[in-house]
Design an enzyme around this catalytic site. Structure first.
Site, PDB file in Angstrom:
ATOM      1  N   HIS A 267    -117.581 -23.640 -33.396  1.00 37.53           N
ATOM      2  CA  HIS A 267    -117.157 -22.388 -34.240  1.00 37.53           C
ATOM      3  C   HIS A 267    -117.722 -22.839 -35.660  1.00 37.53           C
ATOM      4  O   HIS A 267    -118.859 -22.963 -35.776  1.00 37.53           O
ATOM      5  CB  HIS A 267    -115.507 -22.255 -34.136  1.00 37.53           C
ATOM      6  CG  HIS A 267    -114.953 -20.933 -34.760  1.00 37.53           C
ATOM      7  ND1 HIS A 267    -115.860 -20.039 -35.287  1.00 37.53           N
ATOM      8  CD2 HIS A 267    -113.687 -20.932 -35.065  1.00 37.53           C
ATOM      9  CE1 HIS A 267    -114.826 -19.360 -35.963  1.00 37.53           C
ATOM     10  NE2 HIS A 267    -113.843 -19.779 -36.182  1.00 37.53           N
ATOM     11  N   HIS A 306    -123.595 -16.244 -29.403  1.00 36.80           N
ATOM     12  CA  HIS A 306    -122.213 -16.051 -29.928  1.00 36.80           C
ATOM     13  C   HIS A 306    -121.715 -15.079 -28.768  1.00 36.80           C
ATOM     14  O   HIS A 306    -122.057 -14.613 -27.994  1.00 36.80           O
ATOM     15  CB  HIS A 306    -122.653 -14.829 -31.257  1.00 36.80           C
ATOM     16  CG  HIS A 306    -121.603 -14.782 -32.074  1.00 36.80           C
ATOM     17  ND1 HIS A 306    -120.582 -13.747 -31.759  1.00 36.80           N
ATOM     18  CD2 HIS A 306    -121.286 -15.313 -33.163  1.00 36.80           C
ATOM     19  CE1 HIS A 306    -119.658 -13.897 -32.740  1.00 36.80           C
ATOM     20  NE2 HIS A 306    -119.824 -14.982 -33.440  1.00 36.80           N
ATOM     21  N   ASP A 362    -124.491 -19.442 -38.518  1.00 37.33           N
ATOM     22  CA  ASP A 362    -124.619 -20.920 -38.822  1.00 37.33           C
ATOM     23  C   ASP A 362    -126.063 -21.503 -38.737  1.00 37.33           C
ATOM     24  O   ASP A 362    -126.402 -22.691 -39.201  1.00 37.33           O
ATOM     25  CB  ASP A 362    -123.712 -21.609 -37.852  1.00 37.33           C
ATOM     26  CG  ASP A 362    -122.412 -21.555 -38.171  1.00 37.33           C
ATOM     27  OD1 ASP A 362    -122.064 -21.343 -39.434  1.00 37.33           O
ATOM     28  OD2 ASP A 362    -121.570 -21.451 -37.452  1.00 37.33           O
TER      29      ASP A 362
HETATM   30  N1  ACO Z   1    -127.886 -23.345 -26.413  1.00 38.91           N
HETATM   31  C1  ACO Z   1    -128.274 -23.205 -25.011  1.00 38.91           C
HETATM   32  N2  ACO Z   1    -127.806 -22.101 -24.194  1.00 38.91           N
HETATM   33  C2  ACO Z   1    -126.359 -21.713 -24.703  1.00 38.91           C
HETATM   34  C3  ACO Z   1    -126.086 -21.753 -25.910  1.00 38.91           C
HETATM   35  C4  ACO Z   1    -126.811 -22.528 -26.965  1.00 38.91           C
HETATM   36  N3  ACO Z   1    -126.474 -22.484 -28.239  1.00 38.91           N
HETATM   37  N4  ACO Z   1    -125.173 -20.917 -26.106  1.00 38.91           N
HETATM   38  C5  ACO Z   1    -124.918 -20.458 -24.739  1.00 38.91           C
HETATM   39  N5  ACO Z   1    -125.779 -20.926 -23.926  1.00 38.91           N
HETATM   40  C6  ACO Z   1    -125.867 -20.527 -22.426  1.00 38.91           C
HETATM   41  C7  ACO Z   1    -124.805 -21.365 -21.690  1.00 38.91           C
HETATM   42  O1  ACO Z   1    -125.345 -22.527 -21.074  1.00 38.91           O
HETATM   43  C8  ACO Z   1    -124.389 -20.138 -20.463  1.00 38.91           C
HETATM   44  O2  ACO Z   1    -125.700 -20.402 -19.655  1.00 38.91           O
HETATM   45  P1  ACO Z   1    -125.364 -20.324 -17.866  1.00 38.91           P
HETATM   46  O3  ACO Z   1    -124.892 -18.925 -17.896  1.00 38.91           O
HETATM   47  O4  ACO Z   1    -126.737 -20.730 -17.333  1.00 38.91           O
HETATM   48  O5  ACO Z   1    -124.282 -21.114 -17.722  1.00 38.91           O
HETATM   49  C9  ACO Z   1    -124.849 -18.905 -21.278  1.00 38.91           C
HETATM   50  O6  ACO Z   1    -125.662 -19.131 -22.171  1.00 38.91           O
HETATM   51  C10 ACO Z   1    -123.490 -18.278 -21.810  1.00 38.91           C
HETATM   52  O7  ACO Z   1    -122.917 -19.185 -22.550  1.00 38.91           O
HETATM   53  P2  ACO Z   1    -121.346 -19.293 -22.719  1.00 38.91           P
HETATM   54  O8  ACO Z   1    -121.005 -20.721 -23.148  1.00 38.91           O
HETATM   55  O9  ACO Z   1    -120.688 -18.824 -21.577  1.00 38.91           O
HETATM   56  O10 ACO Z   1    -121.129 -18.151 -24.014  1.00 38.91           O
HETATM   57  P3  ACO Z   1    -119.764 -18.292 -24.896  1.00 38.91           P
HETATM   58  O11 ACO Z   1    -119.722 -16.800 -25.169  1.00 38.91           O
HETATM   59  O12 ACO Z   1    -118.636 -18.797 -24.313  1.00 38.91           O
HETATM   60  O13 ACO Z   1    -120.103 -19.136 -26.054  1.00 38.91           O
HETATM   61  C11 ACO Z   1    -120.893 -19.967 -28.165  1.00 38.91           C
HETATM   62  C12 ACO Z   1    -120.490 -18.773 -27.511  1.00 38.91           C
HETATM   63  C13 ACO Z   1    -119.750 -20.948 -28.202  1.00 38.91           C
HETATM   64  C14 ACO Z   1    -120.891 -19.722 -29.653  1.00 38.91           C
HETATM   65  C15 ACO Z   1    -122.139 -20.568 -27.666  1.00 38.91           C
HETATM   66  O14 ACO Z   1    -123.211 -19.709 -27.594  1.00 38.91           O
HETATM   67  C16 ACO Z   1    -122.423 -21.936 -28.499  1.00 38.91           C
HETATM   68  O15 ACO Z   1    -122.000 -23.001 -27.677  1.00 38.91           O
HETATM   69  N6  ACO Z   1    -123.316 -21.965 -29.337  1.00 38.91           N
HETATM   70  C17 ACO Z   1    -123.664 -23.145 -30.096  1.00 38.91           C
HETATM   71  C18 ACO Z   1    -122.703 -23.395 -31.183  1.00 38.91           C
HETATM   72  C19 ACO Z   1    -122.612 -22.261 -32.045  1.00 38.91           C
HETATM   73  O16 ACO Z   1    -123.671 -22.141 -32.811  1.00 38.91           O
HETATM   74  N7  ACO Z   1    -121.560 -22.027 -32.558  1.00 38.91           N
HETATM   75  C20 ACO Z   1    -121.460 -20.967 -33.773  1.00 38.91           C
HETATM   76  C21 ACO Z   1    -120.806 -19.710 -33.075  1.00 38.91           C
HETATM   77  S1  ACO Z   1    -120.940 -18.558 -34.466  1.00 38.91           S
HETATM   78  C22 ACO Z   1    -119.628 -18.828 -35.485  1.00 38.91           C
HETATM   79  O17 ACO Z   1    -118.471 -19.332 -34.841  1.00 38.91           O
HETATM   80  C23 ACO Z   1    -119.327 -18.751 -36.739  1.00 38.91           C
END
Ligand code: ACO
Length: 428
Positions: A267, A306, A362
């Site tokens: 987050h 996201h 971010d």
């Molecule tokens: N890098 C690589 N792969 C990713 C990323 C990433 N940043 N984000 C998601 N994925 C992939 C997952 O591995 C998953 O792949 P799969 O279907 O093969 O298993 C798919 O994309 C879906 O990902 P989820 O984790 O199910 O998506 P969710 O909606 O739960 O997560 C989140 C959203 C937490 C923001 C995620 O994208 C992430 O971890 N991003 C990196 C951290 C980040 O930048 N957070 C800031 C968010 S903005 C904020 O809070 C202000």
């Protein structure tokens, strides 16, 4: 005409009409779908609240597919262009843009609440010099509940207003003290002649000069970043604010919990994690190998993806433009080239395209903060300051919402069925 959803239960052959209102059914309406006897009725299973609305809100609208973000109906692009953080905070909290008189009064009230009790300073001095500023921030905001016990009067509208003013005004002071503490420099008192962000820069960076003069371009850039971070509807931290507040805890305790939720790297801690990632990658030449590792499941591309946005985060677009303005003053952050190359490759790569992973707020904010002279561990704190407005608006809305009760999700129990206690000496 009342819209309904017809559900036929194949177990009993019965059909139920469930009302649809504003695109949703009430989960409690499913309880009537039962097989009889002691069956408690159907519930929904939704870990991580992927498709469950926990409230009705008038504050922030997001269309994640189209990349739209609006506060109280106003597009984020227009607010970032023309508003200030304090004006936007007023809009978020009270629903309308203030007129000139209201804005002057609001600004004056916030300015008059920026100082913190001297004992808060002493409390903060207890942390070790290398304490993470976000840990210091969370603890200090929680401790503020003991300094302002009137905060417990959460159903008194006047008292709520006072706590809102205090929290919006004092969070920059607490954040700045946390930073000064980590650098071993004396705490700087607020300067009421300066703007909200100008004063924040003063409390952070003033040295021996008699009067600190913030650089107008950096002051404005910080204001824009604060506008972009002011609210984002039901995020993990906002849900924590509402959840804790639903037990009728005071706003300082609730906000400390919200800030703790923000701290995590998935987050608000992501901005710090992005910079660590860029540093680890080290050079543009290493980007393809890094992307390959991410695709192989070794870590994530921080600042990408996201839960709601399945297109370019509109805030990331504005931040990218703001970065150019900041770099004109500070010089270009050398990590920018690595970030741009990561974005270029990721936006063309099937792995990221098929999962609709785009830069989020971010991805670029940390580059700006670093260029402005903030250490990496201050980044989540810089997120928490403006989000205070959103948390408080959501908390206030929740308390006035007659649909709300103490937040308490259900579970599906999958553990052992009843069994008798085994004396210690008889266990294998
Ligand atoms: N890098 C690589 N792969 C990713 C990323 C990433 N940043 N984000 C998601 N994925 C992939 C997952 O591995 C998953 O792949 P799969 O279907 O093969 O298993 C798919 O994309 C879906 O990902 P989820 O984790 O199910 O998506 P969710 O909606 O739960 O997560 C989140 C959203 C937490 C923001 C995620 O994208 C992430 O971890 N991003 C990196 C951290 C980040 O930048 N957070 C800031 C968010 S903005 C904020 O809070 C202000």
């Amino acid at each position: 005409m009342l819209e309904t959803l017809s559900i036929t239960d194949n177990r009993t052959g019965k059909t139920y009409e469930v009302p649809i209102s504003e695109g949703a059914i009430r989960a409690t309406d499913l309880k009537k779908i039962t097989t009889g006897g002691d069956d408690p009725g159907l519930c929904t299973y939704d870990p991580a609240f992927m498709n469950t609305a926990a409230c009705k809100s008038k504050i922030t609208f997001i269309d994640g597919d189209q990349g739209i973000l609006r506060y109280r109906g106003y597009p984020i692009e227009q607010l970032a262009e023309s508003s200030t953080y304090l004006e936007t905070a007023y809009l978020i909290l009270y629903g309308e843009l203030p007129n000139q008189h209201q804005l002057a009064e609001w600004t004056n009230k916030i300015t008059m609440h920026t100082m913190v009790h001297e004992n808060i300073k002493k409390f903060m001095e207890g942390f070790t010099y290398d304490a993470h500023p976000m840990g210091v921030f969370i603890s200090t905001v929680g401790a503020m509940s003991t300094f302002y016990p009137d905060g417990k009067q959460i159903f008194n509208a006047e008292s709520r207003q006072k706590q809102i003013l205090r929290l919006i005004a004092k969070t920059p002071t607490v954040a700045a003290y946390a930073y000064r503490h980590s650098t071993g420099r004396p705490y700087i008192y607020p300067d009421n002649d300066l703007s909200f962000t100008g004063n924040f820069l003063n409390m952070l960076f003033k040295m021996t000069e008699v009067k600190y003069q913030p650089n107008p371009a950096l002051e404005r850039a910080l204001d824009v970043l604060f506008i972009l971070h002011a609210d984002h509807e039901q995020t993990c931290s906002t849900s924590a604010m509402r959840g804790i507040g639903s037990s009728q805890a005071d706003p300082y305790s609730s906000l400390a919990g919200a800030a703790a939720a923000l701290y995590g790297p998935l987050h608000g801690g992501a901005n710090e994690a992005v910079l660590h990632m860029l540093k680890d990658i080290g050079s543009v030449n290493n980007v393809p190998a890094f992307i390959k590792r991410v695709k192989g499941g070794e870590g994530r591309l921080m600042g990408f993806g996201h839960r709601v946005y399945k297109s370019y985060d509109p805030r990331a677009r504005i931040i990218k433009q703001t970065a150019d303005l900041v770099f004109e003053v500070t010089g270009r952050n050398p990590l920018t080239d690595i970030a741009l190359e990561l974005e270029r490759i990721a936006l063309e790569d099937e792995y990221f395209v098929s999962r609709k992973l785009y830069p989020n707020v971010d991805f670029y904010s940390g580059l700006i903060y670093q260029a402005m002279g903030f250490p990496l561990d201050m980044f989540p704190v810089l997120f928490a300051i403006p989000r205070t407005a959103g948390w408080l608006a959501q908390w206030d809305e929740m308390l006035r919402d007659s649909d709300q009760k103490i937040a308490r999700p259900r579970q599906i129990y999958i553990g052992a069925s009843r069994r008798d206690y085994v004396p210690r000496e008889s266990r294998g």
